[in-house]
Design a protein around this motif. Structure first.
Motif, PDB file in Angstrom:
ATOM      1  N   ASP A 188       0.847  -1.195   0.000  1.00  0.00           N
ATOM      2  CA  ASP A 188       0.000   0.000   0.000  1.00  0.00           C
ATOM      3  C   ASP A 188       0.888   1.252   0.000  1.00  0.00           C
ATOM      4  O   ASP A 188       2.083   1.171   0.299  1.00  0.00           O
ATOM      5  CB  ASP A 188      -0.971  -0.004   1.184  1.00  0.00           C
ATOM      6  CG  ASP A 188      -0.241   0.095   2.496  1.00  0.00           C
ATOM      7  OD1 ASP A 188       0.287   1.189   2.799  1.00  0.00           O
ATOM      8  OD2 ASP A 188      -0.159  -0.918   3.221  1.00  0.00           O
ATOM      9  N   THR A 190       1.471   4.003   1.770  1.00  0.00           N
ATOM     10  CA  THR A 190       2.291   4.441   2.911  1.00  0.00           C
ATOM     11  C   THR A 190       3.463   3.478   3.103  1.00  0.00           C
ATOM     12  O   THR A 190       4.611   3.900   3.289  1.00  0.00           O
ATOM     13  CB  THR A 190       1.443   4.438   4.199  1.00  0.00           C
ATOM     14  OG1 THR A 190       0.182   5.000   3.885  1.00  0.00           O
ATOM     15  CG2 THR A 190       2.110   5.196   5.309  1.00  0.00           C
ATOM     16  N   THR A 191       3.161   2.165   3.037  1.00  0.00           N
ATOM     17  CA  THR A 191       4.221   1.173   3.226  1.00  0.00           C
ATOM     18  C   THR A 191       5.236   1.260   2.098  1.00  0.00           C
ATOM     19  O   THR A 191       6.441   1.096   2.320  1.00  0.00           O
ATOM     20  CB  THR A 191       3.596  -0.248   3.282  1.00  0.00           C
ATOM     21  OG1 THR A 191       2.461  -0.197   4.120  1.00  0.00           O
ATOM     22  CG2 THR A 191       4.563  -1.265   3.799  1.00  0.00           C
ATOM     23  N   GLU A 194       7.782   3.818   2.965  1.00  0.00           N
ATOM     24  CA  GLU A 194       8.673   3.378   4.048  1.00  0.00           C
ATOM     25  C   GLU A 194       9.704   2.376   3.530  1.00  0.00           C
ATOM     26  O   GLU A 194      10.895   2.499   3.820  1.00  0.00           O
ATOM     27  CB  GLU A 194       7.854   2.707   5.157  1.00  0.00           C
ATOM     28  CG  GLU A 194       7.026   3.697   5.961  1.00  0.00           C
ATOM     29  CD  GLU A 194       5.984   2.995   6.840  1.00  0.00           C
ATOM     30  OE1 GLU A 194       5.178   3.697   7.445  1.00  0.00           O
ATOM     31  OE2 GLU A 194       5.983   1.740   6.890  1.00  0.00           O
TER      32      GLU A 194
END
Ligand SMILES: Nc1ncnc2c1ncn2[C@@H]1O[C@H](COP(=O)(O)OP(=O)(O)OP(=O)(O)O)[C@@H](O)[C@H]1O
Length: 336
Positions: A188, A190-191, A194
């Protein structure tokens, strides 16, 4: 390419595979170079040959593949290397991170087994030492409770955590080159950010070279020094990331114009008309000609060679800034 010593050199790589009982060209005269510690983004639409380029580097092509040209790693020819020696390079010097971590990890074994097995069996490292090293590496990739995670199975971890485990696994043997094939596409948003930040930081800290495969030109430009754009099995442009807005090839410019974050404020977004071709579907001319807004007669009859253009190289008879010397059309290749 850059004039410095290249850790990875791909020279005139031509690959054919058998499909539907016919032999098909999938990579057409690909040239790439990555100096030690540098990152190259390999960008293009689906089917352009990005993954097969990485697979050829690793010697992991389907049965029946024919490879012409050469792949050199740190001066050694991987294409001429015996399978056992190539396996050694794959397990120690070149690491790979794939799109879907679950497809590359045994679901019934623990994360600890997955991470330590290679060190214990091929390098003779004691299990306790290997586990301590694995737990420390999990910390480096942002997994704080490493000792507990080592006892878990893949199904107990989210996709983002599992991709961090794969990055830790890639770093365990202290490789010099990382091949990252769409490593964040399955995550996804956001991940994705990161995991990308972890790849970027650990790579820079360790001076690791990287071939980063993606559809996403903006992402490649953010984490790579240079960009190579592929179309229909060929590299059509290669240039420094910081010079993308000055790209010479109409395909690179079209990719830029189709991106909200690269087109510039207030720019109208333009989708690229038509569908991308595979290498085996192309004719004698430029593979992009049927979709190119600037195509002329020459483009449909003569294959353009990758020649210096702007701040890099472009395979285009009529680059954005016309070449000063005699027309590029006259210098087209004869091996189309
Ligand atoms: N095992 C195979 N047998 C026959 N053809 C194949 C095989 N694997 C890939 N191809 C073909 O080779 C071409 C390049 O595929 P490749 O997977 O390298 O593209 P890609 O740029 O990585 O695409 P994507 O972004 O969708 O992964 C495509 O036309 C594909 O259909």
């Amino acid at each position: 390419m850059t004039g410095t010593h290249a850790l990875l050199e791909v020279k005139n790589l031509h690959v054919t595979l058998t499909g539907d009982r016919r032999r098909r060209t999938v990579l057409h005269r690909v040239d790439l170079a990555i100096p030690a510690g540098a990152a190259l983004g390999l960008v293009g639409e689906s089917g352009s040959g990005k993954s097969l380029t990485a697979r050829t580097v690793l010697g992991l092509l389907p049965q029946g593949a024919r490879v012409e040209g050469e792949v050199r790693f740190d001066g050694r020819s991987l294409t001429a290397m015996a399978p056992a020696a190539l396996r050694g390079i794959r397990s120690h010097e070149i690491a790979m991170v794939f799109q879907d971590p679950r497809a590359h990890i045994n679901p019934v074994r623990t994360i600890g087994d997955f991470l330590t097995e290679g060190l214990v069996t091929t390098r003779g490292v004691r299990r306790a030492v290997a586990e301590a090293r694995a737990a420390a590496l999990l910390g480096e990739v942002g997994i704080a409770d490493g000792a507990r995670r080592l006892r878990q199975r893949p199904s107990e971890l989210s996709g983002g955590l599992l991709q961090r485990v794969m990055i830790a696994a890639a770093l365990l043997t202290e490789p010099r080159l990382l091949l990252a094939d769409e490593p964040t596409t399955a995550l996804d948003v956001t991940t994705q950010a990161e995991v990308m930040a972890i790849i970027d930081e650990t790579r820079l800290q360790r001076g690791l070279a990287m071939l980063f495969i993606t559809h996403d030109l903006a992402l490649a430009a953010a984490v790579c020094d240079r960009i190579a754009v592929m179309y229909a099995g060929s590299v059509v442009e290669e240039l420094p990331s910081g010079h993308l807005s000055d790209a010479e090839h109409p395909y690179t410019r079209a990719l830029m114009a189709s991106r909200p974050d690269l087109g510039g404020p207030g720019k109208k977004l333009t989708a690229i008309k038509g569908r991308p071709l595979s290498a085996f579907e192309t004719g004698p001319g430029c593979a992009f000609a049927p979709r190119c807004p600037d195509a002329r007669d020459t483009c449909t009859t003569q294959h353009p060679a990758l020649l210096p253009a702007g701040s890099g190289q472009a395979a285009c008879h009529f680059p954005h800034h016309p070449r000063a010397a005699a027309g590029a059309a006259e210098r087209s290749t004869s091996d189309a």
